[in-house]
Scaffold this motif. Structure first.
Motif, PDB file in Angstrom:
ATOM      1  N   PHE A 172      23.275 -43.832   3.617  1.00 18.48           N
ATOM      2  CA  PHE A 172      24.082 -44.639   4.634  1.00 18.48           C
ATOM      3  C   PHE A 172      24.816 -43.666   5.113  1.00 18.48           C
ATOM      4  N   HIS A 173      25.644 -43.917   6.751  1.00 15.86           N
ATOM      5  CA  HIS A 173      26.258 -42.940   6.803  1.00 15.86           C
ATOM      6  C   HIS A 173      27.429 -43.123   8.040  1.00 15.86           C
ATOM      7  N   ASP A 174      26.978 -44.340   8.188  1.00 18.12           N
ATOM      8  CA  ASP A 174      28.082 -45.315   9.546  1.00 18.12           C
ATOM      9  C   ASP A 174      28.634 -46.455   8.645  1.00 18.12           C
ATOM     10  N   ASN A 175      29.337 -46.894   9.594  1.00 20.12           N
ATOM     11  CA  ASN A 175      29.689 -48.654   8.996  1.00 20.12           C
ATOM     12  C   ASN A 175      30.553 -48.861  10.363  1.00 20.12           C
TER      13      ASN A 175
ATOM     14  N   LYS B 230      24.795 -35.656   1.099  1.00 22.70           N
ATOM     15  CA  LYS B 230      24.159 -37.324   1.322  1.00 22.70           C
ATOM     16  C   LYS B 230      25.533 -37.145   3.194  1.00 22.70           C
ATOM     17  N   LYS B 231      24.702 -37.160   4.341  1.00 24.45           N
ATOM     18  CA  LYS B 231      25.314 -37.030   5.662  1.00 24.45           C
ATOM     19  C   LYS B 231      27.158 -37.352   5.746  1.00 24.45           C
ATOM     20  N   LEU B 232      27.289 -37.329   6.344  1.00 20.41           N
ATOM     21  CA  LEU B 232      29.300 -37.197   6.748  1.00 20.41           C
ATOM     22  C   LEU B 232      29.194 -38.452   6.508  1.00 20.41           C
ATOM     23  N   PHE B 233      29.465 -39.172   5.949  1.00 16.87           N
ATOM     24  CA  PHE B 233      30.498 -40.458   6.260  1.00 16.87           C
ATOM     25  C   PHE B 233      31.329 -40.977   7.794  1.00 16.87           C
ATOM     26  N   GLY B 234      30.816 -41.716   8.897  1.00 14.67           N
ATOM     27  CA  GLY B 234      31.603 -41.831   9.924  1.00 14.67           C
ATOM     28  C   GLY B 234      32.009 -40.771  10.500  1.00 14.67           C
TER      29      GLY B 234
ATOM     30  N   GLU C 256      34.929 -48.900   9.536  1.00 17.66           N
ATOM     31  CA  GLU C 256      35.939 -48.018  10.024  1.00 17.66           C
ATOM     32  C   GLU C 256      36.987 -49.175  10.543  1.00 17.66           C
TER      33      GLU C 256
END
Lengths: 382, 521
Positions: A83-86, B272-276, A90
């Motif tokens: 995961f890298h976006d939510n 792991k990819k940067l979050f956000g 945010e």
């Protein structure tokens, strides 16, 4: 603040005391002072509230980081998730901190509004003028003013090699003349400065206001408890910024009245001193005291100055051993080329100026034999 | 790479003097910053030695003031800012797939101005009279009417630094906007490039303001104007407004590139990819915009009207929101990663925690009524050293360890790197944490001597300072050792590293980064 909040604060305080008071530094103060005024206590509660909000948020965030550090290690076979976006989280971690901030801003604004309320109903008004490096306290409705310098005991101890010399004298926190105010009365302070910016700060009152040339700032306090409260100049104001403390003595109404009467007497005696003729010995004795209080910071106790820092020597100097008129001029009107030499005409009485100039002309081997009289100063003031 | 045979460098002194190469200029920026770190750090050691016990032992109060002034100026303008420009020079072309910076000759000039600027500033120490002794914030009238003669040299030095910074930032902006490889859209840029783009705009916006304020000082001192002289109808408080209109964005100029560095490093070692990513970009931009409307929180005690105090309090508190978003995003990046803790990661994790502590004390000070108690005490000294030393400087250490293998082709000594980290971590907290207590207990800043009740914590801080200062010599040794040899680095260097500099360039990176634009997916 409501009941719920003060219960919370008391609990928090009790917990924090368990951590703090047992340790090595039991003697050293680690937290803000609650002070002695209603305002200072309110400020302290705000400080405690916000500190603990920060501690709780910090514990949460750092807790997550540490769990991650220990659990999600490659060496423990952790495999990276994807995961890298939510959007939801945010939004949540934008909105929740915002709400917490509003919760902080409301009590803060309330306290601020109280602190900044006008002090027109004050019963005592004191004009505080910052000078390099001392304070002048002018009791505007009583008609007297005086300077407050670092106490001689501290001055003597600054360069001492023996640490014992600094003990038991409120080192750097004691003055020759304290500010005196009555208890339980609203006192208004008007701050200004004669030279650079200073800042008048007494932590126990939660009063800190800059003294700025060309400005008059206002602050006020009501101190319910008699006692002696200490503070320091809080704005860098040159060489002796660290050596211009503030001491306020809070007296009962009757003691304050007696003190005011006494001060008025001193002012009257000083005025009388301006019109009499002094002997050489009287001038030298008085001159030495004034010199040490007002001149020695730059020109040094033995008149040697600090030439490297731009503070000239007086010992064997052209002005202190030359014509009296030039000497009177520079002390009364200040230096035209070096602003560090202030115009003392506005700060001292005729007798004070006569004494200090006489002292400078005869001390440290200057031996001109000149005895300058208050009348000479008066004539030179024109 | 096929273009390695183009890799011929000029030799001798001329290589450095006339360099138009982004890597050589980046190297010079970084070494300049390193040298200044030891000069500014040496001054800090003098300060802490004098403050080891009550009484004046080593220096006189005026010299003490010169040390605090020059320490601040050197660390801000001579260490942190040039180090980040060094990183930008080295990394921006490699990260966006460009051969070099867009304006290489201007790049040369913006670096070579710096030694003259700091030579001018430091020469004041050897002048008759005093060196600048009014604090790095040089408030009027202490710095104008009452400033020593050497102040005019200080003003000239600041002008030179400003010119250098403006040229450097123009270069960064032009490079980023014009020289990205095809396919590298703005929202695909590495976060470090984003943070520097925003920082460069901040620099262009506020450096002229700084130049303006020192010019007004210059004319006040020499040409009879009275901008800041109350006796002539001027206003000493206006100085503070103008100075902090520069000064607050300046604070973010020193921290946004650190955010960028940390945002590159954490994903690598979390694998792991940067979050956000996009919220990181927006948060950085929000911080930059807010930085223009909070300046007066540095001057709550000057006697502003209530409305002003309330406005600046609320605006300042607001900055906690985007800053919080960044911290939460880094935390979420680490969460459920596959973490390893090489030196760059150690410094980065320490950065997150210690910078956040600095952020908390910042939030506390945004509250106007309480700030009346904190203002100009050691509490603020603790605060800005947490954000600038364990913040910006730790990010610089992290970045140096992270990219040194790519720059030199050699791995640094990992054991020594870890020794450097752990000793720095412990000593820096022994140094700065007690300053919170000193400030709360009532010790004003910028004083050369103090009352006896402040002795214990001052001694603690001084001991921490000596260890922290000393251990940086180990860092110097590690860097030199890495340049001179060591285990060869792979092209990717770190197992989890992503980005053009790791995926498409060998280690060490060739003299000219990309002579042909790489492909960006």
């Amino acid at each position: 603040m409501g009941d719920g909040m003060s219960v919370l604060l008391r609990t928090i305080k009790a917990i924090s005391l368990m951590f703090v008071s047992t340790e090595l530094f039991a003697a050293a103060q680690m937290d803000l002072t609650p002070g002695v005024t209603a305002i200072s206590q309110e400020v302290y509660e705000l400080h405690t509230l916000i500190l603990w909000i920060c501690v709780i948020i910090g514990a949460g965030v750092f807790g997550v980081i540490f769990i991650s550090i220990f659990k999600h290690r490659k060496s423990k076979g952790a495999v990276a998730a994807n995961f890298h976006d939510n959007m939801t989280v945010e939004v949540l971690w934008t909105v929740i901190p915002f709400l917490i901030l509003i919760g902080m801003a409301i009590p803060a604004a309330k306290t601020l509004i109280k602190m900044e309320s006008p002090a027109d109903d004050a019963e005592v008004t004191i004009k505080i003028t910052g000078y390099q490096w001392k304070w002048n306290y002018d009791y505007m409705h009583e008609g007297f003013n005086y300077f407050s310098n670092l106490a001689q005991s501290s001055k003597d101890a600054v360069n001492s090699d023996n640490p014992k010399d600094r003990e038991g004298i409120n080192y750097l926190l004691d003055v020759d003349n304290r500010m005196v105010i009555p208890a339980n009365k609203k006192v208004r302070f008007l701050m200004t400065s004669n030279d650079v910016i200073h800042s008048w700060w007494v932590p126990d009152f939660a009063v800190k206001k800059d003294a700025i040339p060309g400005y008059i700032n206002e602050a006020w306090t009501i101190v319910p408890k008699e006692g002696v409260y200490r503070g320091q100049c809080a704005e860098l104001c040159g060489k002796d910024h660290g050596f211009m403390p503030i001491v306020v003595e809070v007296k009962s109404e009757a003691d304050y009245a007696a003190w005011v009467a006494e001060k008025k007497g001193v002012a009257a005696a000083a005025a009388a001193g301006d019109s009499k003729t002094w002997t050489m010995d009287e001038l030298m004795a008085k001159g030495k005291d004034i010199y040490n209080a007002s001149c020695a910071a730059c020109h040094m106790a033995e008149g040697q100055g600090i030439p490297a820092a731009g503070f000239p020597a007086l010992k064997a100097s052209a002005i202190a051993t030359g014509p009296v008129a030039a000497h009177l001029d520079i002390v009364i009107n200040g230096s035209k080329v070096n602003p560090a030499m202030a115009a003392y005409g506005a700060q001292m009485s005729d007798a004070d100026l006569a004494a200090v100039i006489t002292y400078e002309r005869n001390a440290w081997g200057n031996n001109t034999g000149d005895a300058v009289q208050p009348a000479d100063v008066k004539a030179a003031r024109k | 790479m096929s273009d390695d045979h183009h890799d011929h460098k000029p030799t001798g002194l001329g290589r450095w003097l006339f360099s138009t190469n982004h890597k050589d200029i980046g190297t010079m920026y970084l070494w300049f910053s390193f040298i200044m770190l030891f000069i500014g750090g040496g001054m800090a050691m003098i300060i802490r030695a004098e403050l080891y016990q009550p009484g004046m032992q080593l220096v006189d109060p005026d010299f003490f003031n010169q040390m605090t002034t020059l320490h601040g100026l050197i660390m801000v303008f001579g260490v942190i800012m040039p180090a980040f420009v060094g990183f930008a020079n080295w990394l921006v072309p490699m990260m966006i797939g460009a051969p070099d910076m867009a304006l290489p000759r201007m790049n040369n000039m913006s670096f070579w101005i710096l030694p003259f600027a700091f030579g001018t500033l430091l020469s004041t120490l050897f002048m008759e009279g005093s060196a600048p002794n009014f604090g790095w914030t040089f408030y009027a009238p202490l710095s104008t009417t009452y400033g020593p003669a050497s102040t005019d040299y200080f003003i000239f030095g600041v002008h030179l630094m400003g010119i250098s910074s403006i040229m450097g930032s123009i270069n960064v902006i032009v490079t980023i906007l014009n020289m990205r490889a095809p396919g590298m859209t703005l929202m695909k840029m590495p976060i470090f490039v984003w943070t520097w783009l925003i920082t460069a705009f901040l620099l262009i916006a506020v450096m002229p303001v700084l130049a303006g304020v020192v010019t007004m000082m210059l004319t006040d001192r020499n040409f009879g104007t009275s901008f800041f002289e109350a006796a002539g109808g001027g206003d000493p408080v206006m100085f503070q407004h103008v100075f902090w209109f520069f000064g607050h964005p300046e604070v973010y100029i020193m921290i946004l590139p650190s955010f960028g560095i940390i945002s590159q490093i954490i994903p690598t070692f979390a694998r792991k990819k940067l979050f956000g990513y996009s919220s990181m970009v927006y948060a950085t931009a929000s911080i930059a915009i807010l930085s223009f409307i909070v300046w007066a929180h540095h001057m709550y005690t000057v006697g502003m009207p209530l409305a002003g105090e309330l406005f600046f309090m609320l605006a300042t508190m607001l900055i906690a929101v985007p800053t919080g978003v960044k911290v939460f995003n880094w935390t979420a990046t680490m969460w459920k990663g596959s973490l390893t803790f090489e030196t760059p990661m150690l410094f980065s994790v320490a950065f997150i925690i210690l910078f956040t502590i600095g952020g908390f004390s910042g939030l506390m000070m945004s509250i106007t009524p309480v700030d009346f108690q904190y203002h100009d005490t050691y509490f603020i000294v603790a605060h800005f050293h947490y954000v600038l030393v364990t913040g910006a400087l730790f990010a610089i250490f992290a970045g140096a360890y992270y990219w040194l293998p790519k720059w030199t082709g050699n791995m640094y000594d990992e054991t020594l790197g870890k020794v450097h980290f752990w000793i720095s971590l412990v000593s820096v907290n022994v140094l700065f944490f007690p300053m919170h207590f000193l400030g709360l207990a009532g010790m004003p800043r910028r004083i050369p001597d103090y009352a006896l009740q402040f002795t214990d914590f001052n001694q603690m801080a001084s001991i921490g300072a000596f260890v922290f200062g000393g251990i940086q010599l180990l860092f110097l040794y590690i860097v030199i050792k890495c340049i001179r040899g060591g285990e060869k680095a792979t092209d990717q260097v770190w197992e989890g590293a992503e980005g053009l500099e790791f995926e498409q360039l060998p280690s060490p990176a060739p003299f000219h980064s990309f002579t042909q634009a790489p492909e960006v997916k």
